[in-house]
Each structure stands twice: as structure tokens, then as C-alpha cells.
Motif scaffolding. Structure first.
Motif, PDB file in Angstrom:
ATOM      1  N   GLY A 277       0.819  -1.205   0.000  1.00 41.26           N
ATOM      2  CA  GLY A 277       0.000   0.000   0.000  1.00 41.26           C
ATOM      3  C   GLY A 277       0.855   1.259   0.000  1.00 41.26           C
ATOM      4  O   GLY A 277       0.572   2.227  -0.727  1.00 41.26           O
ATOM      5  N   PHE A 278       1.919   1.264   0.812  1.00 40.03           N
ATOM      6  CA  PHE A 278       2.836   2.412   0.854  1.00 40.03           C
ATOM      7  C   PHE A 278       3.528   2.582  -0.493  1.00 40.03           C
ATOM      8  O   PHE A 278       3.607   3.699  -1.037  1.00 40.03           O
ATOM      9  CB  PHE A 278       3.863   2.197   1.962  1.00 40.03           C
ATOM     10  CG  PHE A 278       4.942   3.242   2.003  1.00 40.03           C
ATOM     11  CD1 PHE A 278       4.640   4.577   2.185  1.00 40.03           C
ATOM     12  CD2 PHE A 278       6.275   2.883   1.842  1.00 40.03           C
ATOM     13  CE1 PHE A 278       5.637   5.546   2.221  1.00 40.03           C
ATOM     14  CE2 PHE A 278       7.284   3.838   1.864  1.00 40.03           C
ATOM     15  CZ  PHE A 278       6.962   5.175   2.060  1.00 40.03           C
ATOM     16  N   ALA A 279       4.025   1.482  -1.058  1.00 40.07           N
ATOM     17  CA  ALA A 279       4.701   1.558  -2.351  1.00 40.07           C
ATOM     18  C   ALA A 279       3.759   2.075  -3.425  1.00 40.07           C
ATOM     19  O   ALA A 279       4.157   2.871  -4.292  1.00 40.07           O
ATOM     20  CB  ALA A 279       5.240   0.178  -2.734  1.00 40.07           C
TER      21      ALA A 279
ATOM     22  N   PRO B 175       3.297   5.252  10.943  1.00 37.37           N
ATOM     23  CA  PRO B 175       2.803   4.750  12.239  1.00 37.37           C
ATOM     24  C   PRO B 175       2.130   3.388  12.136  1.00 37.37           C
ATOM     25  O   PRO B 175       2.186   2.595  13.080  1.00 37.37           O
ATOM     26  CB  PRO B 175       1.814   5.838  12.685  1.00 37.37           C
ATOM     27  CG  PRO B 175       1.413   6.545  11.431  1.00 37.37           C
ATOM     28  CD  PRO B 175       2.621   6.504  10.545  1.00 37.37           C
ATOM     29  N   ARG B 176       1.523   3.118  10.999  1.00 39.57           N
ATOM     30  CA  ARG B 176       0.871   1.810  10.846  1.00 39.57           C
ATOM     31  C   ARG B 176       1.904   0.694  10.751  1.00 39.57           C
ATOM     32  O   ARG B 176       1.719  -0.384  11.305  1.00 39.57           O
ATOM     33  CB  ARG B 176      -0.044   1.823   9.626  1.00 39.57           C
ATOM     34  CG  ARG B 176      -1.333   2.613   9.876  1.00 39.57           C
ATOM     35  CD  ARG B 176      -2.191   2.748   8.633  1.00 39.57           C
ATOM     36  NE  ARG B 176      -3.503   3.293   8.968  1.00 39.57           N
ATOM     37  CZ  ARG B 176      -3.749   4.590   9.093  1.00 39.57           C
ATOM     38  NH1 ARG B 176      -2.773   5.474   8.915  1.00 39.57           N
ATOM     39  NH2 ARG B 176      -4.962   5.014   9.412  1.00 39.57           N
TER      40      ARG B 176
ATOM     41  N   LYS C 133      -6.802  -7.496  15.318  1.00 40.57           N
ATOM     42  CA  LYS C 133      -8.064  -6.973  14.771  1.00 40.57           C
ATOM     43  C   LYS C 133      -7.950  -5.478  14.513  1.00 40.57           C
ATOM     44  O   LYS C 133      -8.389  -4.978  13.470  1.00 40.57           O
ATOM     45  CB  LYS C 133      -9.208  -7.268  15.735  1.00 40.57           C
ATOM     46  CG  LYS C 133     -10.583  -6.982  15.176  1.00 40.57           C
ATOM     47  CD  LYS C 133     -11.664  -7.472  16.127  1.00 40.57           C
ATOM     48  CE  LYS C 133     -13.051  -7.287  15.525  1.00 40.57           C
ATOM     49  NZ  LYS C 133     -14.105  -7.793  16.436  1.00 40.57           N
ATOM     50  N   SER C 134      -7.338  -4.758  15.451  1.00 39.61           N
ATOM     51  CA  SER C 134      -7.132  -3.323  15.266  1.00 39.61           C
ATOM     52  C   SER C 134      -6.186  -3.057  14.105  1.00 39.61           C
ATOM     53  O   SER C 134      -6.414  -2.154  13.289  1.00 39.61           O
ATOM     54  CB  SER C 134      -6.566  -2.718  16.554  1.00 39.61           C
ATOM     55  OG  SER C 134      -6.243  -1.358  16.373  1.00 39.61           O
ATOM     56  N   ASP C 135      -5.119  -3.857  14.007  1.00 43.69           N
ATOM     57  CA  ASP C 135      -4.171  -3.702  12.893  1.00 43.69           C
ATOM     58  C   ASP C 135      -4.866  -3.887  11.555  1.00 43.69           C
ATOM     59  O   ASP C 135      -4.615  -3.157  10.596  1.00 43.69           O
ATOM     60  CB  ASP C 135      -3.032  -4.714  13.023  1.00 43.69           C
ATOM     61  CG  ASP C 135      -2.117  -4.428  14.204  1.00 43.69           C
ATOM     62  OD1 ASP C 135      -2.144  -3.294  14.716  1.00 43.69           O
ATOM     63  OD2 ASP C 135      -1.388  -5.349  14.614  1.00 43.69           O
ATOM     64  N   MET C 136      -5.741  -4.910  11.487  1.00 48.19           N
ATOM     65  CA  MET C 136      -6.465  -5.171  10.240  1.00 48.19           C
ATOM     66  C   MET C 136      -7.305  -3.959   9.836  1.00 48.19           C
ATOM     67  O   MET C 136      -7.314  -3.558   8.670  1.00 48.19           O
ATOM     68  CB  MET C 136      -7.372  -6.392  10.402  1.00 48.19           C
ATOM     69  CG  MET C 136      -6.668  -7.719  10.317  1.00 48.19           C
ATOM     70  SD  MET C 136      -7.878  -9.073  10.373  1.00 48.19           S
ATOM     71  CE  MET C 136      -6.812 -10.482  10.090  1.00 48.19           C
ATOM     72  N   SER C 137      -8.006  -3.390  10.803  1.00 48.84           N
ATOM     73  CA  SER C 137      -8.859  -2.239  10.502  1.00 48.84           C
ATOM     74  C   SER C 137      -8.026  -1.057  10.023  1.00 48.84           C
ATOM     75  O   SER C 137      -8.388  -0.370   9.056  1.00 48.84           O
ATOM     76  CB  SER C 137      -9.667  -1.844  11.751  1.00 48.84           C
ATOM     77  OG  SER C 137     -10.526  -2.884  12.143  1.00 48.84           O
TER      78      SER C 137
ATOM     79  N   VAL D 243      -4.946  -1.066   8.638  1.00 45.21           N
ATOM     80  CA  VAL D 243      -4.348  -1.321   7.330  1.00 45.21           C
ATOM     81  C   VAL D 243      -5.413  -1.264   6.240  1.00 45.21           C
ATOM     82  O   VAL D 243      -5.180  -0.732   5.151  1.00 45.21           O
ATOM     83  CB  VAL D 243      -3.616  -2.673   7.321  1.00 45.21           C
ATOM     84  CG1 VAL D 243      -3.167  -3.047   5.905  1.00 45.21           C
ATOM     85  CG2 VAL D 243      -2.407  -2.628   8.252  1.00 45.21           C
ATOM     86  N   LEU D 244      -6.599  -1.803   6.534  1.00 44.27           N
ATOM     87  CA  LEU D 244      -7.669  -1.791   5.535  1.00 44.27           C
ATOM     88  C   LEU D 244      -8.039  -0.367   5.150  1.00 44.27           C
ATOM     89  O   LEU D 244      -8.181  -0.039   3.969  1.00 44.27           O
ATOM     90  CB  LEU D 244      -8.894  -2.531   6.072  1.00 44.27           C
ATOM     91  CG  LEU D 244     -10.141  -2.513   5.176  1.00 44.27           C
ATOM     92  CD1 LEU D 244      -9.836  -3.161   3.833  1.00 44.27           C
ATOM     93  CD2 LEU D 244     -11.292  -3.251   5.858  1.00 44.27           C
TER      94      LEU D 244
END
Length: 603
Positions: A82-84, A185-186, A207-211, A213-214
Motif C-alpha cells: 500500500g505504501f509503495a 505509524p501503521r 483486529k485493530s491492525d487489520m482495521s 491497514v484496511l
């Protein structure tokens, strides 16, 4: 972000890093599968005692660590891609502006400003001096209008071009800065605690990470072909095949719930997705339970001194009003999830194969949803799909010494495997409908089957598609409906279109109150492939009650001779004994599942 940094930025380096995390996640997944499907089953099958138990506990923790690593690496893969992607978009805009500036004889300075040469507009006698402009990112209708006025008024024709180039450069630098600020930060947040324990808080963090990143990866994920909306099993399978390995990893990391419920996808993909949800949900519920205050004393002396002498205490009543229902729901769901984990942990015992969690939702349809297979149904020669009946729920899915509905799937697998040496067998416990919670009035109504039958039909079509996608062939498939589950199975047989490919070869009905059909031939597999069995006592009550309530068309149930199917012998002592160990009832079911019809004993 400055101009030199963005010019030097190479998205491919971050894409390669993403591939590295994906490869690491794949290695973690392979290590987890080796532990769960090879090492632990080998220990259970050959060793016993305290040392073996201790080894299994340690291996279970190591498996959790690998599972956590796999999921977090998947998220890191998606985040880096996503960053790339975001940076590549910004760099393409910068490169385009730089090339256009060069073609117009303008010079881009290290600070992003643009110098333009001297020049004059057509009709002007005097040549205007060159200069330098600095762009502004973004812009509003007002600022854009002011820029247009300035360009029109300026005597140098190169001024407007230079200003456009400078604005485009500023926009690109702003987008790159925003991407860096969004993703840094992500990516830092995906760093695990520096210890060897994957705690409940670590899993809730997933679960928080998934949200996170999504939300951040939306532009990148938009480039991945979306699954068909309300797609058929065939469409879903074709979509999944169209994606690359990297896109598989990206979608799995942030859309696990969608993939876990998608009919037509490979069973191992759905299993991976649903195990993620199971691990996160168990951790979340445990933390919620831990946060509920301890239950106070329930009973105490009557403060009025009257009768009754013992009453509910005020403290308990307040606690019950605030926490009682929530605690009961959480504990019920935890009981069911623990039963699923216990099935995972039984792999290898008495030859039991690996389990595949093909469907899971702790709250879906009210009572939760569980679809669990013994062995991979995509690669099996024979598949049996068991549908439980009234009172089924996530909480009760593994009840009793025989492990409840999950245990019945285990027994069907073992008995069918005994009849089919050298062949692969998979048995599935399918609980993906809102089962009646009472005999009267709920189990006397057809509405639960009318809602659940099409869901079962779609699952069976997905099962067929996954099998054909795996090796081009379809397994011999038998649906076994118990009690109200047989009513659901009957409705499923009459769902869909006659043009749809066959997904079922045989139906077995045990203790059936009716299948909303009055002839076996109505179920689409031929009367010779419809089988029923009944029992005494409470089973008679269920079957005859269903007849009276109209769950069978024209008051006909599958054990009636007029129904036209086969009625098999049964030694069940009631409504729930059809899966007793070493019973004629379970042997007859296994004979049908294996396609060895001559071994089924008929009444």
C-alpha cells in the motif's frame, strides 16, 4: 518530503520487502501446519503420559506464535504494498511534471521551484525577463482563479507553464509526504511485543491492525479486482483464480471474514481466514470476561425479616442487570469456540485427520455459525455433510462426552474410512442456519428450513465448485439431516434451478419430522438415493409430531413407505442414538456415504 527524496524513491524496493514478508508468512504458515498436522498428531497417535502432554502444550503455544507471525506478516505485506503504491502514484506525478518542464526549457530547482526563460507573448515588442516560481499544493477555486489572472497578466508566456509545473511538483511532494505520514505509524504498529508469548491483547491488536491497514490501503486494494457482488460459487472461484499470490495475501490479511464465508473458494483458504477470526474472537471475549466484576453473593437474609427468609441480594441483582446476560453470552460463545479448538487438538487421535474451519461467525444468525470438516473436502473421494437439528448453537456444538455435533462428524468419518481403505473421506458438520430454539412452537414451523435450505444449497454448490477446481472431479457427496436438520436438507434439495450442476448424490434422513416433500423423487437425486431411519420413544414423538404439523407435504415423512425412498434399519434407542459407537445406525450411514449401498441394511 523533499524533491530529492521522492526522485530517488524506488517503489520496487518496498514491493520486494512486501514479498519478503509474504514469504516469511508462508514459512510461518507451513511451520504451523507441520506442528498441527504432522508433529502433534504423531505424538497423540503414538505417545501418552505427562511428558507427551507437556510437549503438546508447548507445541500448541509454538503453533500460536507461528499463526500470529503469519497474520502479522500478511498485514506487513499489504501495508508495504500500500505504501509503495501511494508513493508510486506521487512519483509518477513528479516524473511527469519534471519531463514536461524539461521539454519546455524550464529548470526545476532542488527546492521544487521552477525557473523559466525570458520570452514574449505574440504581439508584444519587448521580451520579458525570465524568473522563478514556487508552486502551491492543492488549491481552491479562488486560488486557482487568482493564478489564472496572474498568468494572463504576466508578460512572459513561460510564466504560466512554469507555475503549472511548480504546482504539480508541489502536489506530488504533498501526496508523498501524506503517504509517508499515513503509513509510518501503521508499519510501526505492526511490531510485536518483545517476548515469546502471544497474549490475548496481542490477538485483539491483530483486529485493530487489520482495521487500520484496511482503511489506509483502500487505494492499493482498489487496484485488486473485487469479488463478484453476491456471486455464485462458480463466479467466486473464478475471481479467486484470477488473483496473484500477492493479491491473495493482501485480500486474506484484511478481508478474512469475507473470504471465510465465500462459497466456491478452496477449503484451505476459508479455513485460514476463519482461524484468524476464531483466534481474534477468543482473545477478545476472554478479555471482556476478565473485565466483568466478580459475581457477588446471590442469596442473603431477607432484610425485612419476613418470608421468605432467603432472597436475592441487592448487590447481586444490580450485578445481574448490568453484567449477567452479557457474561452468559460470552461464556456460551467461549464454550463453543473451545470445542472447535478441542477438535483441532484431536487431530491424530485414532487417525482423525486435520480439521478445516470452513465457516465461523460467533454471533451470526443469532446462535452463531460453524462449518467444520474432518479432512479436506476439496480432495476427498467421499464427502458427508451432517446437518444438526433443533437446539443447535455455537454454544452446544461440542456438548457431551462424545463432543456433540462435532463428535458426530468425527464418528461418521471414522466409520466411513473403515469401509474405504485407500480412499479419502471428509465429513462436515454444517451449522449455518438459525436452528429452532424450542420444540413448540419453533420446531413445528417450516420458516427456519425455508431460510436455511437455500444457504445449505449455496454451500453445497460451493463445495462442488471447490472440488472441481482442485482436481477437476467431484466427490461422491451425501447430505445427512438429523431431526429438523432433515427439513433444512429437504428444502435445500428443492432450491436453485434444475439447470444447476449436481452437488449431492444421496440424502440420509435420521429422525426426520418431514422434508417438505411427499415423495423421495422430489429431491432431485432419484428415489433410490434417498435413505431414512427412525427410532422408538422420543424419536416417534418427533417424527409423528412433524407429520401432524405439516413439515412433510401431505402429512408424509421419509420413514413412510409411501414416501418412496429406502428405509434403513436402526438400533437407536431414541432420537439421538443414531451415532452411537459400533451401532448399526452409524454403519448404515457410512455405507451410504461411501457409496457401498449393498452394505446398507434395509427394513
Amino acid at each position: 518530503m523533499d524533491l530529492a527524496t521522492l526522485k530517488a524513491f524506488r517503489p520496487v524496493e518496498f514491493e520486494n520487502a512486501a514479498d519478503g514478508y509474504r514469504a516469511t508468512g508462508d514459512m510461518a504458515s507451513a511451520a504451523k501446519k507441520t506442528i498441527d498436522q504432522v508433529i502433534c498428531p504423531g505424538i497423540r497417535g503414538q505417545l501418552a503420559g505427562r511428558a507427551a502432554d507437556a510437549a503438546l502444550r508447548e507445541l500448541a503455544e509454538l503453533s500460536k506464535n507461528f499463526h500470529y507471525t503469519q497474520i502479522e506478516c500478511g498485514l506487513a505485506n499489504t501495508a508495504l504494498n500500500g505504501f509503495a503504491f501511494d508513493m508510486a502514484v506521487a512519483k509518477r506525478k513528479l516524473t511527469s511534471a519534471l519531463e514536461d518542464a524539461r521539454a519546455s526549457n524550464c529548470t526545476v530547482n532542488p527546492d521544487g521551484s521552477v525557473s523559466y526563460p525570458a520570452g514574449r507573448k505574440p504581439g508584444d515588442e519587448k521580451t520579458a525577463d525570465g524568473g522563478t516560481v514556487t508552486g502551491a499544493a492543492g488549491g481552491t477555486p479562488t486560488s486557482d482563479a487568482l493564478e489564472r489572472q496572474a498568468v494572463n497578466a504576466h508578460p512572459n508566456p513561460h510564466y504560466g507553464l512554469a507555475l503549472d509545473f511548480a504546482d504539480r511538483i508541489a502536489d506530488a511532494l504533498r501526496e508523498a509526504t501524506e503517504a509517508d505520514s499515513k503509513w509510518a505509524p501503521r508499519l510501526r504498529g505492526l511490531k510485536a511485543d518483545d517476548d515469546l508469548v502471544v497474549s490475548d491483547r496481542d490477538w485483539t491488536g491483530v483486529k485493530s491492525d487489520m482495521s487500520d491497514v484496511l482503511r489506509a490501503a483502500d487505494p492499493y486494494l482498489d487496484t485488486v479486482k473485487a469479488p463478484p457482488k453476491e456471486g455464485t460459487a462458480e463466479q467466486n472461484a473464478a475471481w479467486w483464480k484470477s488473483l496473484t499470490a500477492g493479491q491473495h495475501a493482501a485480500y486474506l490479511s484484511v478481508h478474512s471474514a469475507d473470504l471465510g464465508a465465500m462459497n466456491g473458494l478452496p477449503s484451505d483458504v476459508r479455513d485460514e481466514a476463519n482461524r484468524m477470526i476464531l483466534a481474534e474472537t477468543r482473545a477478545t471475549y476472554r478479555l471482556e470476561l476478565d473485565a466483568i466484576p466478580k459475581e457477588p453473593n446471590k442469596y442473603g437474609p431477607n432484610p425485612s425479616g419476613g418470608s421468605p427468609a432467603i432472597v436475592f441480594t441487592a448487590e447481586w441483582q444490580k450485578w445481574q442487570d448490568q453484567y449477567g446476560d452479557r457474561k452468559a453470552r460470552l461464556e456460551g460463545a467461549m464454550k463453543g469456540m473451545d470445542a472447535i479448538q478441542a477438535r483441532f487438538d484431536r487431530t491424530g487421535q485414532d487417525g482423525l485427520p486435520e480439521a478445516y474451519l470452513i465457516g465461523f461467525d460467533p454471533t451470526g444468525l443469532g446462535d452463531g455459525r460453524v462449518i467444520l470438516a474432518n479432512g479436506n473436502p476439496d480432495k476427498a473421494d467421499h464427502v458427508g455433510v451432517y446437518i444438526p437439528g433443533t437446539f443447535s448453537s455455537l454454544e452446544s456444538i461440542g456438548d457431551g462426552d462424545d463432543h456433540g455435533d462435532l463428535g458426530r462428524g468425527d464418528k461418521l468419518w471414522a466409520e466411513t474410512s473403515r469401509l474405504t481403505p485407500g480412499q479419502k473421506v471428509s465429513t462436515i458438520t454444517w451449522f449455518d442456519y438459525d436452528a429452532p430454539d424450542s420444540i413448540v412452537p419453533q420446531a413445528t414451523r417450516g420458516q427456519y428450513a425455508e431460510e436455511g435450505g437455500p444457504r445449505l444449497y449455496d454451500f453445497l454448490q460451493g463445495n462442488r465448485e471447490a472440488q472441481e477446481s482442485a482436481d477437476g472431479t467431484r466427490a461422491h457427496t451425501t447430505v445427512i439431516g438429523h431431526s429438523y436438520g432433515s427439513t433444512v436438507a429437504g428444502v435445500s434439495a428443492q432450491s436453485g434451478s434444475w439447470k444447476d450442476p449436481e452437488a449431492v448424490d444421496d440424502f440420509v434422513f435420521a429422525g426426520s419430522p418431514g422434508v417438505q416433500a411427499d415423495h423421495a423423487a422430489d429431491l432431485g437425486v432419484g428415489a433410490d438415493h434417498v435413505w431414512a431411519m427412525g427410532g422408538p420413544w422420543d424419536d416417534q414423538v418427533v417424527r409423528q409430531g412433524g407429520r401432524l404439523m405439516g413439515l412433510g407435504d401431505n402429512w408424509t415423512i421419509p420413514t413412510d413407505e409411501s414416501f418412496g425412498g429406502h428405509v434403513m434399519k436402526s438400533d437407536s434407542n431414541g432420537h439421538t442414538g443414531f451415532w452411537d459407537d459400533n451401532s448399526l445406525s452409524i454403519r448404515n450411514q457410512a455405507a451410504v456415504i461411501s457409496g457401498q449401498y449393498d452394505k446398507a441394511e434395509l427394513d
